[in-house]
Design an enzyme around this catalytic site. Sequence first.
Site, PDB file in Angstrom:
ATOM      1  N   LYS A 385      -1.049  -3.150   2.202  1.00 54.91           N
ATOM      2  CA  LYS A 385      -0.681  -1.760   1.692  1.00 54.91           C
ATOM      3  C   LYS A 385       0.629  -1.306   2.207  1.00 54.91           C
ATOM      4  CE  LYS A 385      -3.949   0.602   3.260  1.00 54.91           C
ATOM      5  NZ  LYS A 385      -4.790  -0.321   4.126  1.00 54.91           N
ATOM      6  N   THR A 387       3.290  -3.341   3.021  1.00 53.91           N
ATOM      7  CA  THR A 387       4.224  -4.421   2.401  1.00 53.91           C
ATOM      8  C   THR A 387       4.259  -4.085   0.836  1.00 53.91           C
ATOM      9  OG1 THR A 387       3.233  -6.046   3.860  1.00 53.91           O
ATOM     10  CG2 THR A 387       4.471  -6.932   1.962  1.00 53.91           C
ATOM     11  N   ARG A 409       3.768   6.228   7.831  1.00 45.51           N
ATOM     12  CA  ARG A 409       3.317   6.724   9.016  1.00 45.51           C
ATOM     13  C   ARG A 409       4.119   5.864  10.141  1.00 45.51           C
ATOM     14  NH1 ARG A 409      -2.953   5.938   9.095  1.00 45.51           N
ATOM     15  NH2 ARG A 409      -2.331   4.270   8.018  1.00 45.51           N
ATOM     16  N   LYS A 420      -3.588  -5.910  15.945  1.00 42.00           N
ATOM     17  CA  LYS A 420      -3.056  -5.493  14.497  1.00 42.00           C
ATOM     18  C   LYS A 420      -1.578  -5.821  14.407  1.00 42.00           C
ATOM     19  CE  LYS A 420      -2.662  -1.891  11.340  1.00 42.00           C
ATOM     20  NZ  LYS A 420      -1.205  -1.787  11.137  1.00 42.00           N
ATOM     21  N   ALA A 639      -6.830   6.671   9.931  1.00 46.03           N
ATOM     22  CA  ALA A 639      -7.416   7.192   8.855  1.00 46.03           C
ATOM     23  C   ALA A 639      -9.021   7.169   9.005  1.00 46.03           C
ATOM     24  CB  ALA A 639      -7.441   6.334   7.819  1.00 46.03           C
ATOM     25  N   PHE A 670      -6.073   2.597   5.516  1.00 47.91           N
ATOM     26  CA  PHE A 670      -7.869   1.852   4.970  1.00 47.91           C
ATOM     27  C   PHE A 670      -8.203   1.584   3.704  1.00 47.91           C
ATOM     28  CE2 PHE A 670      -8.627   3.279   9.743  1.00 47.91           C
ATOM     29  CZ  PHE A 670      -8.249   2.040  10.210  1.00 47.91           C
ATOM     30  N   PHE A 758      -0.906 -14.889  -2.462  1.00 45.66           N
ATOM     31  CA  PHE A 758      -0.784 -16.019  -1.508  1.00 45.66           C
ATOM     32  C   PHE A 758      -0.795 -17.421  -2.018  1.00 45.66           C
ATOM     33  CE2 PHE A 758      -2.462 -12.457   0.904  1.00 45.66           C
ATOM     34  CZ  PHE A 758      -1.937 -12.566   1.938  1.00 45.66           C
ATOM     35  N   TRP A 787       6.442 -10.138  -0.640  1.00 44.27           N
ATOM     36  CA  TRP A 787       6.405 -10.722   0.748  1.00 44.27           C
ATOM     37  C   TRP A 787       7.334 -11.849   0.779  1.00 44.27           C
ATOM     38  CZ3 TRP A 787       5.024 -15.509   2.838  1.00 44.27           C
ATOM     39  CH2 TRP A 787       4.628 -15.385   4.277  1.00 44.27           C
TER      40      TRP A 787
END
Length: 938
Positions: A385, A387, A409, A420, A639, A670, A758, A787
């Site tokens: 999200k 990205t 954020r 993460k 979240a 999320f 991908f 990306w």
Amino acid sequence: MRGEVLRLCFPMRLCLSLPFAAAPYRALSGWQAASGQAARKITENARKSLASLKREHPRLEPTLAIIQAHNAPLVQEMNKNFAEEVGLRVINVCLPEDSSKDEIVNEILRLNEDPNVQGLALDLPESLCSSKILNAVKPEKDVDGLSDINLGRLVRGEDSDYFVSPTAGAVMELLEDLDGKTVLLVGIDGALGSSLQCLLQRRGAITASCLWKSPGLQSKLHHADVVVAGSPKPDSVPKSWLKPGTTIINCSPDLLSEKHSYDQKNSNTTENAVCSLAVAMRMQNMVKNTERWIQSQQLRKWDLHCLKLQPLSPVPSDIEISRAQSPKAVDVLAKEIGLLTDEIEIYGQTKAKVRLSLLERLKDQPDGKYVLVAGITPTPLGEGKSTVTIGLVQALTAHLNINSFACLRQPSQGPTFGVKGGAAGGGYAQVIPMEEFNLHLTGDIHAITAANNLLAAAIDARILHESTQSDKALYNRLVPVVKGVRGFSSIQLARLRRLGINKTDPETLTEEEISRFVRLDIDPSTITWQRVVDTNDRFLRKITVGQANTEKGFVRQAQFDIAVASEIMAILALTTSLKDMKERLGKIVVANDKKGEPVTAEDLGVTGALAVLMKDAIKPTLMQTLEGTPVFVHAGPFANIAHGNSSILADKIALKLVGEKGFVVTEAGFGADIGMEKFFNIKCRASGLVPSVVVLVATVRALKMHGGGPSVSAGAPLKKEYTEENLQLVADGCCNLQKQIQITQLFGVPVVVALNVFKTDSPAEVDLVCEIAKQSGAFDAVPCSHWSDGGRGAVKLAQAVEKAANQKSSFKYLYSLELPIAEKIKVIAQKVYGAKDIELSPAAQSQIDRYTRQGFGKLPICMAKTHLSLSHQPERKGVPTGFILPISDVRASIGAGFIYPLVGTMAAEGQSDRMAFYMEVCMKQRHVTEFLHAKKMV
């Protein structure tokens, strides 16, 4: 020479005060009448212009500050009278006559930064009128036109962007028919000399300059038609050197000071009449500068110079990409997007705080489009999200030339140093520098930590003092006698009013009233406020406090939470102003008293201290993407246990800056069932903002996991199901995508699906997902490659978002705040999660009853549940149905403004009663695996 001397006196600086000598061919009374008439005309025109501006801007109060370093009451009076006639406000800053140049410069710099001052003028002795002082005045406030920048514009003839010195303007107003005449400037240099020479030459005059002691003075005077002198004529220079009919303009510096002795042969009335012309011109310049100031306050067209990307294949690591790009200086970026210099506070080269004053400046500017990026139910494979958010704004601004802002954020150090990792995006869609973004940034989380722990310390200290001291001793501590006087603070007066004690004199309280005032009677077993640290330190999850001898046996169990879980973080994200933040901080409920009533931060008397610690954190931080487009980073609530969105203030400022046709793209944590639902029902209620589009992020491999794909372990190679084409697995997993689209449609907002592609995704898989998404109600579904390609890889997504934003929105909230707490929980569980029903534990029901009784029943709901499933059971992927949602407890964040139910085992470690309730619900639903997992935890 025949002729009388007529002096014009103008206090730009005292050395520039101008007396005028009348030409013999024009009577003295004629000069007086002409100058008086011109002054009246200029003043009236200025008054009308300012009145028109005030009609358009009713709260406009233009202020001219005049710095003086001499005793000149007549100067002050003239400025005051003319300013009042025009409608201006004048501030006279009177410095001592012996003030140094540095002291004057410091005063100038202070007024330069005063947003309430639109113009700045100097009335100084000649000895202080140095280039250093004159150029210290900001060009945009230089109403007397003395700075080198203003003079340069005058010389170049940039008519709309300079001011004529009022003194020079008065000279030119009164002199007529200069074509071919010779004007001699004697003893005049610097700003006035440059201005006069330029203006005189434009009128066709031949100019020369010299000093009274210069060789050949007699010859120069004899050939001059006009003489402008910077000081009185020395006695050694006879009048016979002047040819008959010469106009003499005397610029003596002391004409309006108390030290000046007027020549009885001259008319003071005439002097003042001519002087008024110059003062009127100063006020005219001030009105013109006010017009420029108003224009500068309006939204400026962006002049953004984007950074070039040269994507490599294979794509390097995120840190390598970030370090390979050279970001713009943040002050350059700020100027490009229309921020004023006094609206930013720079932190190093690449970060700056943005002041909230911008909202007042742009309050009449229409907002841009508001876009939310959400996602399918998260998996360990990641959906991207952040990205997508960065890639989308890079595409909008760097490739489609549409103003856009990303609002993200600030990441916690817990996830950053955990599995993460950071949250700056990835690949060629990142915020840079990523190290700055992911670590301390501008210290907001540290400020939250300090404020949170100050409140925690105040709770324990208050309990200790109340348990060891008498009412009288507590009263003397809380309301001490200072210099023989005892007085209540404003926060104490507010507490007295809440207690129903309407007294303001501390000496009039009864013993019973003193006892009620000083004792909060906090019940230690009800304390919900914990200390925080922004580190994954598992050994602080349960601690014992108060073991030192000085705590006199007051020992209790407590814990540390992660800093971003603090309610103060949620308050920062939801506040709309400094005043609102202070009010919210005061409403924080930290515990109950022994009667069951809530105890707040306001009761503890620490609201002001908390607000002071947060005064800088409330300002959003400006950064940039890899392609040089702007980003706001502000607030970072989780979240799952909070509402999971960046700040309202960052969104509001960005919406003003992008303009009506621009886009602000923000992200919800999320899946759409959690972050998006809270964005709509909590954040949008607090902000009053209406979203235009939702971008729903998905990946083929994440959908495969929702379709029944094998589990994934961090660091282990992906199994073939995720690297080889499997259309059936993709189709089965699209049920989760369809459900999230349906959830979005509950709020009446168009949704565009962004499919992060991908290299292992087959074209058939990508086409299948896009087709199912559109059949399920998405406005569009677009494959994205930002990306690997940067903004260029999200251009089609940006175009789809732009089209969707033009669709008619029918936004609505999911539930009414008037519903009972349990009903609101049930609406979310059934309509969003797909639950059959909810089941409240006895503890949850008790808390609901308590919060309703305490008046908190009309707050929105912030569900604290696992993010890994639509249900309360993390291993249940896809779209679980028919389950009963167990609510083990209910808590309240009154300052943030929401009730948060704890679903299942969420945030309930060590709470055996909640775990037992959860196990009971699992058995009822025959979820044996989940039951065994819960039993093992107990």
